[in-house]
Design an enzyme around this catalytic site. Structure first.
Site, PDB file in Angstrom:
ATOM      1  N   LEU A 128      10.870   1.688   7.196  1.00  0.00           N
ATOM      2  CA  LEU A 128      10.223   2.144   6.188  1.00  0.00           C
ATOM      3  C   LEU A 128      11.349   3.781   5.155  1.00  0.00           C
ATOM      4  O   LEU A 128      11.619   4.339   6.239  1.00  0.00           O
ATOM      5  CB  LEU A 128       8.963   2.744   6.009  1.00  0.00           C
ATOM      6  N   TYR A 163       0.655  -1.231  -0.275  1.00  0.00           N
ATOM      7  CA  TYR A 163      -0.078  -0.310  -0.238  1.00  0.00           C
ATOM      8  C   TYR A 163       0.154   1.310  -0.447  1.00  0.00           C
ATOM      9  O   TYR A 163       2.398   1.421   0.148  1.00  0.00           O
ATOM     10  CB  TYR A 163      -1.110   0.163   0.726  1.00  0.00           C
ATOM     11  N   LYS A 167       6.978  -1.457   2.168  1.00  0.00           N
ATOM     12  CA  LYS A 167       4.939  -0.631   3.086  1.00  0.00           C
ATOM     13  C   LYS A 167       4.159  -2.364   2.499  1.00  0.00           C
ATOM     14  O   LYS A 167       3.056  -2.125   1.461  1.00  0.00           O
ATOM     15  CB  LYS A 167       5.253   0.278   1.825  1.00  0.00           C
ATOM     16  N   GLU A 171      11.654   2.816  14.714  1.00  0.00           N
ATOM     17  CA  GLU A 171      10.387   4.036  14.256  1.00  0.00           C
ATOM     18  C   GLU A 171       9.344   3.682  15.028  1.00  0.00           C
ATOM     19  O   GLU A 171       9.062   3.095  15.612  1.00  0.00           O
ATOM     20  CB  GLU A 171      10.762   3.456  12.380  1.00  0.00           C
TER      21      GLU A 171
END
Length: 281
Positions: free
Chosen positions: A201, A33, A144, A176
């Site tokens: 990411l 996505y 992702k 993260e």
């Protein structure tokens, strides 16, 4: 009022949108996505998002479902049909539907879904309070995928504790946030953020914010940092496509600075929004 969503070539009311129960995105999280911000009815950071989409799909052996130009036109059309001035567009691409089997099939017709979420992205940010939690995600966070259960559990735990978000920890270092990249600012004004790898990411907003920071003559160091180091920082912030630059004012109960958003994060947010408005398409 019902939103219009896009499903496999058709624009339909959200109540009529359907995907097969045998879709591998539903059965195996076999899907990629992307999320793009919308400002003034225009798409932000398109080139970065489409490049990352193509990379993520390639990493799990899926082709692009259509060209960049075709996808951009679908994004513009769904903004138009929903009269959206500010918010986000979610694009999900799955491998498609077939009978359940762990073996990845070849040459399935892909499922492509887009939907909008209208919300304010540019309002005043008062700062977030975060907790630290173990990073229990899989090893390829640079892709992702829609495998968001671990991140959802982490953010939900933060809410359960009366906080806003969670920073995930692996081998003693922050990876993260639940849906964002993380940064701290030292007393000397240096911005520290984890270096890119399979552990995090590669944020599109991250890349732009670091470029802006360099243009503002701010020193940047890309390396892992600990929660203890973060608690000694004068500022902290997070970046993401749907929240831009968001200050962090508390980490595991320790207040940063005077407990209000600092000048570095505020300035970076101002410039990022200004540049995004100019460059949107």
């Amino acid at each position: 009022m019902s939103r219009t969503v896009y499903v496999n070539g058709a624009y339909v009311p959200e109540e009529e949108a359907m995907v097969s129960v045998f879709d591998r995105g539903f059965l195996f999280a076999d899907a990629i996505y992307e999320v793009t911000a919308v400002l003034d009815g225009k798409i932000c950071e398109w080139d970065g998002h489409i490049a990352r989409l193509q990379r993520s799909l390639g990493e799990i052996g899926m082709p692009m479902p259509m060209s960049s130009e075709e996808l951009l036109e679908v994004h513009r059309e769904i903004v138009k049909r929903n009269n959206m001035e500010e918010g986000a567009i979610y694009l999900q691409v799955t491998r498609g539907a077939t009978d359940r089997d762990f073996v990845i099939p070849k040459d399935l017709p892909q499922t492509v879904v887009l939907f909008t979420q209208a919300k304010s992205l540019t309002g005043t940010k008062s700062g977030l309070r975060v907790i630290s939690v173990p990073d229990i995600r899989w090893g390829r966070r640079d892709i992702k995928t829609v495998q968001l259960l671990a991140a959802s559990m982490c953010k939900s735990e933060a809410k359960k504790q009366g906080k806003d978000d969670a920073w995930m920890i692996e081998d003693g270092f922050v990876t993260e946030g639940s849906s964002n990249n993380t940064y701290i600012v030292t007393e000397e004004g240096k911005i520290i953020t984890r270096n890119l790898s399979n552990s995090i990411l590669p944020g599109i907003t991250r890349k732009s914010v670091l470029r802006i920071a360099e243009e503002l003559d701010l020193e940047i160091e890309e390396r892992p940092f600990t929660i203890a180091e973060a608690q000694k920082a004068v500022e902290a912030f997070m970046t993401a496509a749907t929240s831009f630059v968001t200050p962090v004012i508390e980490i595991d109960g320790v207040k940063l600075g005077d407990g209000t958003p600092g000048p570095v994060s505020k300035r970076l947010c101002e410039v990022y929004i200004e540049e995004s408005r100019k460059a949107s398409c």
